[in-house]
Structure formats: C-alpha cells, structure tokens
Design a protein around this motif. Sequence first.
Motif, PDB file in Angstrom:
ATOM      1  N   LEU A  25       0.837  -1.198   0.000  1.00  0.00           N
ATOM      2  CA  LEU A  25       0.000   0.000   0.000  1.00  0.00           C
ATOM      3  C   LEU A  25       0.873   1.249   0.000  1.00  0.00           C
ATOM      4  N   GLY A  26       0.267   2.355  -0.348  1.00  0.00           N
ATOM      5  CA  GLY A  26       0.932   3.651  -0.298  1.00  0.00           C
ATOM      6  C   GLY A  26       0.169   4.641  -1.152  1.00  0.00           C
ATOM      7  N   LYS A  32       5.358   2.071  -5.442  1.00  0.00           N
ATOM      8  CA  LYS A  32       5.005   0.675  -5.170  1.00  0.00           C
ATOM      9  C   LYS A  32       5.270  -0.235  -6.369  1.00  0.00           C
ATOM     10  N   TRP A  88      -8.866  -0.061   0.800  1.00  0.00           N
ATOM     11  CA  TRP A  88      -7.719  -0.781   1.352  1.00  0.00           C
ATOM     12  C   TRP A  88      -8.090  -1.760   2.460  1.00  0.00           C
ATOM     13  N   ILE A  98       1.940  -6.192   5.785  1.00  0.00           N
ATOM     14  CA  ILE A  98       1.792  -4.998   4.954  1.00  0.00           C
ATOM     15  C   ILE A  98       3.160  -4.417   4.637  1.00  0.00           C
ATOM     16  N   TYR A 100       4.210  -0.818   3.398  1.00  0.00           N
ATOM     17  CA  TYR A 100       3.660   0.518   3.183  1.00  0.00           C
ATOM     18  C   TYR A 100       4.769   1.411   2.634  1.00  0.00           C
ATOM     19  N   SER A 113       0.002  10.638   3.723  1.00  0.00           N
ATOM     20  CA  SER A 113       0.559   9.294   3.797  1.00  0.00           C
ATOM     21  C   SER A 113       0.617   8.802   5.239  1.00  0.00           C
ATOM     22  N   LEU A 117      -1.465   5.631   6.865  1.00  0.00           N
ATOM     23  CA  LEU A 117      -0.794   4.538   7.572  1.00  0.00           C
ATOM     24  C   LEU A 117      -1.369   4.370   8.972  1.00  0.00           C
ATOM     25  N   LEU A 133       7.691  -0.460   6.704  1.00  0.00           N
ATOM     26  CA  LEU A 133       7.561   0.924   6.256  1.00  0.00           C
ATOM     27  C   LEU A 133       8.742   1.197   5.334  1.00  0.00           C
TER      28      LEU A 133
END
Length: 193
Positions: A25-26, A32, A88, A98, A100, A113, A117, A133
């Motif tokens: 995700l992001g 990504k 999401w 995850i 991220y 962002s 998160l 992360l």
Amino acid sequence: FSRFPPRELRVDMTVPELTSPMVVLGIGGSGKSLILRRMLALHKTANLDPHVDADVVPSVGVDINTFPIDKKRNMVCKEVGGAMMPLWPMYLKDCAGIVYVVDVSDSFQLGASAAALRHILSLPAIRGKPVLLVLNKSDAPCLVSMEDLEATFDIDSLREETRDTMVVIKTSALSGENIEKVLGWMKGIYGLV
C-alpha cells in the motif's frame, strides 16, 4: 535513518501460509509498482542490479505479483493502488503483512501518507501482523528532512503501537538501493530465509 536500526521480528510471531498475500500500500506515486518490479527481477535473476524498465504508470486497481518459490509454491503480493485507499481495509483481512511505501521526496503528500498509515494500523485486521515501512525515493535531490519524517510519522510510537512488528527500510526503487532488504523481509515473514 541510523536512528531506526533494523529490528528482528518477534520470535513468537506465527509464520503465515504462502496462500496469505503480502499487501503493498501507499499513496499514489510513492513507487510501489517499481519496487515490486525490481523485487521480481531480483528474485528471478539474483542480480542486485537487474535491468528494469522504470517507466511505470500509477496503479488504478489491484496488481497481483507472483514470486515463484519452488515448483509448487508462490509468494503473492497484492499491490493496491493509492486511488483505492477507501477500499484498502477489505484487502487486509487475510494478509500475511503490509508493505507501506512512502515517497520521502514529496513533502506535500507526507501528512496524507502518515494519516493513511495510522488509519490502516488502527484496524483490527492488522493487529499483530508484520509491517514494513519503506521510505522510498531516498536518492531524490530534495528529500523531506529526518526531523519532518519523525514528526509526521512518529515512528517510535508506531513501533510501540504495532508491538515492535514494524520495520523501517530506506530504499530507492529507481536505483535499486536496498530492494534486496525488502525482498528479504518478505521472505523472512514466510520463513523462507
């Protein structure tokens, strides 16, 4: 980034089945797709600097990337585009963990962002699951300062809230810097290293 040394995952974590996907995700434009493209090339060739087409367009849905482990098993990553942020949570229920991705060169998106998160980490489906992360675009000419990153994300409190299941890795999807660490983290989650 030396303030965030790599941490080993807690020993009491259960190893998920390979059928549980890793969810990437992001916010849109964080990198990504290119990170996954680099990881797949690295996984297939074992070359730390494989040729990868860096021309990508933002994901507008879900892209599924499969990493063959052996003849019968695959590691699956679901990249869910930033435009699908409201959806999401539905991809997190059965995930193994995850990844991220944050664009550390985009000060305008940093707050959004961090908020996204924090929201994801507050969901019950994520509790106890490993989180990576990825601080991407670390080779960009204009980076957000470490002080701003710390203030915006409050990484120490995130680690406490995730019960130390969060790891931070600085990368550059463009140059390939530390992509092997991201792939190694994912394989470690599945007990493959």
